[in-house]
Write an enzyme that holds these catalytic residues in place. Structure first.
Site, mmCIF file in Angstrom:
data_model
loop_
_atom_site.group_PDB
_atom_site.id
_atom_site.type_symbol
_atom_site.label_atom_id
_atom_site.label_comp_id
_atom_site.label_asym_id
_atom_site.label_seq_id
_atom_site.Cartn_x
_atom_site.Cartn_y
_atom_site.Cartn_z
ATOM 1 N N GLU A 1 0.834 -1.198 0.000
ATOM 2 C CA GLU A 1 0.000 0.000 0.000
ATOM 3 C C GLU A 1 0.873 1.254 0.000
ATOM 4 O OE1 GLU A 1 -2.067 0.931 3.789
ATOM 5 O OE2 GLU A 1 -1.584 -1.136 4.293
ATOM 6 N N HIS B 1 -2.272 -10.575 11.525
ATOM 7 C CA HIS B 1 -1.726 -9.278 11.103
ATOM 8 C C HIS B 1 -1.492 -8.477 12.384
ATOM 9 C CE1 HIS B 1 -1.120 -5.389 9.503
ATOM 10 N NE2 HIS B 1 -2.299 -4.931 9.876
ATOM 11 N N CYS C 1 -3.317 -3.684 4.151
ATOM 12 C CA CYS C 1 -2.368 -4.697 4.654
ATOM 13 C C CYS C 1 -2.658 -6.098 4.124
ATOM 14 C CB CYS C 1 -2.392 -4.727 6.178
ATOM 15 S SG CYS C 1 -1.982 -3.165 6.918
HETATM 16 P P1 HMG Z 1 -4.673 6.084 21.022
HETATM 17 O O1 HMG Z 1 -6.057 6.546 20.753
HETATM 18 O O2 HMG Z 1 -3.644 7.109 21.251
HETATM 19 O O3 HMG Z 1 -4.604 5.032 22.191
HETATM 20 O O4 HMG Z 1 -4.161 5.221 19.792
HETATM 21 P P2 HMG Z 1 -5.573 4.847 23.458
HETATM 22 O O5 HMG Z 1 -5.785 6.155 24.131
HETATM 23 O O6 HMG Z 1 -6.787 4.051 23.047
HETATM 24 O O7 HMG Z 1 -4.638 3.954 24.362
HETATM 25 C C1 HMG Z 1 -4.154 2.745 23.892
HETATM 26 C C2 HMG Z 1 -3.955 1.829 25.094
HETATM 27 O O8 HMG Z 1 -2.926 2.359 25.927
HETATM 28 C C3 HMG Z 1 -5.190 1.711 26.001
HETATM 29 O O9 HMG Z 1 -5.236 0.385 26.452
HETATM 30 C C4 HMG Z 1 -4.842 2.622 27.172
HETATM 31 O O10 HMG Z 1 -5.520 2.296 28.368
HETATM 32 C C5 HMG Z 1 -3.372 2.378 27.277
HETATM 33 P P3 HMG Z 1 -6.573 -0.501 26.212
HETATM 34 O O11 HMG Z 1 -7.636 0.148 26.995
HETATM 35 O O12 HMG Z 1 -6.833 -0.407 24.720
HETATM 36 O O13 HMG Z 1 -6.190 -1.862 26.654
HETATM 37 N N1 HMG Z 1 -2.630 3.417 28.000
HETATM 38 C C6 HMG Z 1 -1.656 3.169 28.885
HETATM 39 N N2 HMG Z 1 -1.133 2.007 29.324
HETATM 40 C C7 HMG Z 1 -0.103 2.073 30.245
HETATM 41 N N3 HMG Z 1 0.375 3.246 30.709
HETATM 42 C C8 HMG Z 1 -0.121 4.421 30.318
HETATM 43 C C9 HMG Z 1 -1.181 4.410 29.346
HETATM 44 N N4 HMG Z 1 -1.900 5.375 28.718
HETATM 45 C C10 HMG Z 1 -2.792 4.749 27.907
HETATM 46 N N5 HMG Z 1 0.373 5.571 30.786
HETATM 47 C C11 HMG Z 1 -4.889 3.770 17.990
HETATM 48 C C12 HMG Z 1 -4.614 3.893 19.493
HETATM 49 C C13 HMG Z 1 -5.161 2.339 17.642
HETATM 50 C C14 HMG Z 1 -6.142 4.571 17.656
HETATM 51 C C15 HMG Z 1 -3.688 4.282 17.216
HETATM 52 O O14 HMG Z 1 -2.536 3.524 17.530
HETATM 53 C C16 HMG Z 1 -3.914 4.275 15.734
HETATM 54 O O15 HMG Z 1 -4.580 5.136 15.172
HETATM 55 N N6 HMG Z 1 -3.333 3.279 15.027
HETATM 56 C C17 HMG Z 1 -3.507 3.128 13.604
HETATM 57 C C18 HMG Z 1 -4.735 2.286 13.295
HETATM 58 C C19 HMG Z 1 -4.530 0.853 13.704
HETATM 59 O O16 HMG Z 1 -3.416 0.385 13.883
HETATM 60 N N7 HMG Z 1 -5.656 0.108 13.814
HETATM 61 C C20 HMG Z 1 -5.587 -1.305 14.127
HETATM 62 C C21 HMG Z 1 -6.614 -2.157 13.368
HETATM 63 S S1 HMG Z 1 -6.707 -1.673 11.667
HETATM 64 C C22 HMG Z 1 -5.364 -2.428 10.900
HETATM 65 O O17 HMG Z 1 -4.755 -3.312 11.413
HETATM 66 C C23 HMG Z 1 -4.988 -1.948 9.572
HETATM 67 C C24 HMG Z 1 -3.673 -1.250 9.459
HETATM 68 O O18 HMG Z 1 -2.614 -2.167 9.666
HETATM 69 C C25 HMG Z 1 -3.600 -0.592 8.076
HETATM 70 C C26 HMG Z 1 -3.916 -1.409 6.844
HETATM 71 O O19 HMG Z 1 -4.715 -2.324 6.787
HETATM 72 O O20 HMG Z 1 -3.361 -0.996 5.823
HETATM 73 C C27 HMG Z 1 -3.537 -0.126 10.479
#
Ligand code: HMG
Length: 369
Positions: A83, A243, A115
């Protein structure tokens, strides 16, 4: 008669630089535990100024061809799944073939489905061989990506880069079952409009879609082979690879499957801890390499596996498309020659600090350059 088919050779290419997610957290004023414990991330593989999606693909392809030992004239199909588009018309397979000096009687194209594009390419090569259309020829399949988000984007700790290449022919590294289990839904969870440098992401939607796709695929496999029993399905395979956008995501998907299947917490923890978590060691050293991420996990499990070891491989691509494949280690898996290359790439990487990363992001903002 169906021809024996599968993965005859496998190779990985990593870029030459790496950033620790804890350094990125400090740079962004975020608690490092959020990235390491909250998301489960470790290191982000990064390209140097003379590396990109093509050099990664070419490096992996050269290694896979060299180890295969066959004649390149016997390659009848060259596909790159990615991609990280270089061009709207010219396929990455042409850029890669140019880089490795490959021309001849082969079909060449690029596949794209976020992906999932690398898995599509691999499936097409397997099905092309199985159909008889290949007339005994081999396929060169490469999954290659550079995953970069806009600086300060929530996805920034989940960046990464790398390529996995396969020669599809005799199943010496692994055989892949022709039956597979797919599920697709048209959504906008992660997409990159033409002309834009970075993806747009609806993070929460992407997490929901990933979980739903994983459940749909594993349930189809369970229904087809294990009387609908998801626990028996996970028990059967030595490993279930996913993945890996970031490791916590995979843990959440297993938890989602367990909740739907009615597992108790101990069962979920046991299956995740024994069958899934150990498959993500290499991913933690690379980050999300998009099309290559699942196949790095599979490569890590195949390396050293006894012949006949069975594994499941769940592919997810935003948009969204999913497919679950099942594989069996072949006789060359035990030696796992690609593991030494992976470890050498990791050992040779230049570790950059946060200020070098920040300066680089201002001069090298676009993934595909
Ligand atoms: P975010 O919104 O910054 O994270 O980003 P959050 O606020 O949801 O926190 C994440 C986790 O950290 C949470 O844990 C928090 O509690 C924890 P959970 O409740 O989920 O178990 N946390 C802490 N833990 C310890 N100490 C601390 C602390 N603070 C918070 N101090 C988001 C998360 C996924 C949105 C971001 O990483 C993102 O946008 N990623 C890109 C999209 C993605 O990877 N999606 C995954 C599925 S889609 C996919 O796989 C396709 C992809 O590969 C692309 C493709 O297909 O081409 C992405």
């Amino acid at each position: 008669m169906r021809m024996r088919t599968g993965i005859a050779s496998l190779a990985i290419q990593l870029p030459s630089r790496v950033l620790d997610v804890r350094d990125l957290a400090t740079l962004r004023g975020i608690d490092p535990d959020k990235f390491t414990k909250g998301l489960g991330c470790g290191e982000i593989a990064l390209c140097s100024d003379d590396e990109n999606v093509v050099t990664l693909a070419a490096g992996a392809a050269k290694r896979a061809i060299a180890r295969w030992g066959g004649d390149v004239k016997d390659i009848g199909l060259v596909v790159v799944g990615s991609e990280t588009a270089q061009d709207m018309s010219r396929p990455l397979s042409a850029f890669m073939a140019e880089a490795i000096g490959l021309e001849g009687a082969y079909r060449s194209y690029e596949t794209k489905h976020a992906c999932y594009g690398g898995t599509v390419a691999l499936r097409q090569a397997l099905e092309w061989r199985a159909s008889g259309a290949a007339r005994g020829k081999a396929a060169l399949v490469v999954a290659s990506d550079v995953a970069l988000y806009a600086p300060k984007d929530p996805g920034e700790p989940t960046q990464g880069a790398g390529a996995v290449a396969f020669v599809v022919e005799e199943p010496t590294v692994a055989s892949v079952d022709l039956e597979s289990y797919a599920w697709s839904e048209p959504v906008f969870d992660f997409w990159r409009p033409v002309g834009e440098s970075f993806p747009r992401v609806d993070g929460p939607l992407s997490l929901d879609c990933y979980n739903r796709g994983a459940l749909r695929c594993f349930q189809q496999l369970a229904d087809a082979r294990f009387g609908g029993d998801l626990e028996a399905t996970f028990e059967h395979f030595a490993a279930s690879c996913f993945h890996v956008p970031f490791p916590k995501m995979v843990k959440k998907a297993v938890r989602h499957i367990g909740e739907q299947a009615g597992w108790d917490e101990a069962t979920t923890a046991r299956l995740y801890g024994t069958k899934v978590d150990p498959t993500m060691g290499w991913n933690r050293q690379v980050g999300n390499s998009y099309t290559a991420a699942l196949w790095m996990s599979v490569a890590s499990v195949l390396a050293g596996a006894d012949e006949g070891t069975e594994l499941a491989a769940f592919s997810y691509g935003s948009g969204f498309g999913t497919e679950l494949l099942t594989l069996r280690a072949g006789p060359a898996a035990k030696e796992g020659a690609w593991a030494a290359e992976f470890e050498a790439d990791v050992a040779d990487r230049e570790r950059i600090d946060a200020s070098t990363y920040e300066a680089w992001r201002t001069v090298r903002p676009v993934a595909a350059e």
